[in-house]
Design a protein around this motif. Structure first.
Motif, PDB file in Angstrom:
ATOM      1  N   ARG A 109       0.845  -1.190   0.000  1.00 48.78           N
ATOM      2  CA  ARG A 109       0.000   0.000   0.000  1.00 48.78           C
ATOM      3  C   ARG A 109       0.880   1.239   0.000  1.00 48.78           C
ATOM      4  NH1 ARG A 109      -3.725  -0.345   5.086  1.00 48.78           N
ATOM      5  NH2 ARG A 109      -4.133   1.808   4.406  1.00 48.78           N
ATOM      6  N   THR A 110       0.496   2.183  -0.813  1.00 53.49           N
ATOM      7  CA  THR A 110       1.187   3.465  -0.796  1.00 53.49           C
ATOM      8  C   THR A 110       0.675   4.262   0.393  1.00 53.49           C
ATOM      9  OG1 THR A 110       1.379   3.467  -3.196  1.00 53.49           O
ATOM     10  CG2 THR A 110       1.665   5.581  -2.064  1.00 53.49           C
ATOM     11  N   ASP A 113      -0.779   6.948   2.855  1.00 53.08           N
ATOM     12  CA  ASP A 113      -1.622   8.108   2.631  1.00 53.08           C
ATOM     13  C   ASP A 113      -0.762   9.369   2.667  1.00 53.08           C
ATOM     14  OD1 ASP A 113      -4.490   9.336   2.681  1.00 53.08           O
ATOM     15  OD2 ASP A 113      -3.383  10.374   4.272  1.00 53.08           O
ATOM     16  N   GLN A 125      -1.378  11.839   5.615  1.00 50.81           N
ATOM     17  CA  GLN A 125      -0.914  11.292   6.890  1.00 50.81           C
ATOM     18  C   GLN A 125       0.609  11.267   6.954  1.00 50.81           C
ATOM     19  OE1 GLN A 125      -2.490   7.394   7.688  1.00 50.81           O
ATOM     20  NE2 GLN A 125      -1.981   7.473   9.883  1.00 50.81           N
TER      21      GLN A 125
END
Length: 380
Positions: free
Chosen positions: A170-171, A173, A176
């Protein structure tokens, strides 16, 4: 300051042991693996709340027991303190000062100052950057106990940011991650500035001692090598450089799933006569360098806190040649309360022995031999 008494219960190989210190110097005499280093380690914990031998409290607790206790009486020029640490196999340790349980461990620091010098300290020169960072951070904590809080904040932010980068497939956010970038840069800047200023105070003292020990034949240079470029001591400038480097390493960080920018990747460069001490320094040069650093630590702590710290010498005489042994013992004199471990008394002259309390350590038992303790001196 003077360590008057030390009491250990279920700490390492000590079941129950109380020691009363009666002289400026205490020699702990015994064969290897009898508990000499363990006693020094307990004093190190009282001074820094850390051990250079382990990061796990359960390693410090005697086999078969759930807790261990270290307590001590410390006399300072204008105060007196009872210190106590309770270590737990499961759960957090607790600390108390003068009978009062402290909510923050930070408030425990500063009651006792000590400099530890062991054969492991040769890794300061030939070991990795992490060894040198821990050394400098330990010194800064004694100079300014609030530094432990600042460093802890940074390490917590680093842990959270790394957790975000480690999310599988997952890249992270972007919003964040930007928040943690800002946190890391702000907190990391505080660490960088204190490391830079602390080392700047230590350098001239270490250079003086190194010149004296080497007979003025060698020139020592200590240089802070921060991971983030440090062009000036301006927090806004440092933070901007920090964030810029994070952007430069963004793809690599996402590929490696870890933070590549910040003071957790700092180093300290040692050079002798323009030659890197780690790569080309002889063993004698490396020992001279470490000895100079330790003597500089003693002097700097004394200057900052206003009292001489304790000196803990763990089997270092065997690592030094006769010349360096004599220089170390002469530099100590009666200025610093010293606890020194050894397997034999041959390295000490008659004056040192007369002015020392000599304790025999065997299988976790400490015995004071009256025939070795005829010193005509009183505690500092």
């Amino acid at each position: 300051m003077f360590l008057k008494t030390l009491e250990l219960r279920h700490f390492r190989n000590y079941e129950t042991q109380r020691v009363e210190f009666t002289a400026p110097k205490t020699i702990l005499l015994g064969e290897n693996a009898q508990g000499k280093s363990n006693l020094l380690e307990s004093v190190e914990l009282l001074a820094t709340l850390k051990s250079h031998r382990t990061s796990r409290d359960r390693d410090l607790i005697q086999d078969g027991f759930a807790t261990a206790h270290i307590s001590a009486e410390v006399r300072r020029d204008v105060s007196y303190a009872d210190l106590a640490i309770t270590l737990r196999e499961k759960g957090r340790r607790t600390v108390a000062r003068s009978g009062e349980k402290l909510r923050r461990q930070l408030d425990f620091l500063g009651a006792l100052n000590a400099v530890q010098f062991s054969s492991l300290d040769l890794d300061l020169v030939r070991g990795g950057p992490g060894v040198r960072r821990v050394w400098l951070d330990t010194l800064l904590t004694q100079l300014e106990p609030v530094y432990a809080y600042i460093l802890g904040q940074y390490q917590q932010a680093l842990k959270q940011r790394n957790a975000l980068l480690k999310q599988d497939d997952r890249t992270p956010d972007a919003a964040q991650l930007a928040l943690w970038d800002a946190q890391l840069a702000a907190l990391g800047t505080r660490v960088i500035r204190r490391r830079s200023r602390g080392l700047a105070r230590l350098v001239p003292i270490a250079q003086y001692w190194h010149s004296a020990i080497s007979g003025k034949t060698e020139n020592l240079v200590l240089q802070y090598a921060p991971n983030v470029p440090l062009t000036e001591d301006d927090p806004q400038v440092i933070q901007a450089a920090f964030l810029e480097k994070i952007q430069q390493r963004a793809i690599a960080e996402q590929h490696q799933h870890t933070s590549l920018v910040g003071p957790h990747r700092d180093d300290i460069d040692f050079t002798i006569n323009d030659t890197p001490a780690r790569q080309y320094g002889s063993q004698g040069q490396q020992r001279t360098l470490v000895l100079a650093l330790k003597l500089a630590e003693l002097e700097l702590i004394e200057t900052v806190v206003g009292e001489p710290p304790l000196l803990l010498l763990d089997d270092v005489l065997a690592e030094l040649d006769l010349k360096r042994q004599n220089q170390l013992l002469e530099a100590i004199g009666d200025r610093f309360q010293t606890l020194i471990t050894t397997t034999h008394l041959g390295a000490f002259d008659a004056d040192w022995l007369q002015r020392s309390q000599i304790c025999t350590v065997q299988a976790g038992q400490i015995m004071t031999d009256p025939k070795h303790n005829r010193h005509n001196t009183t505690p500092l």
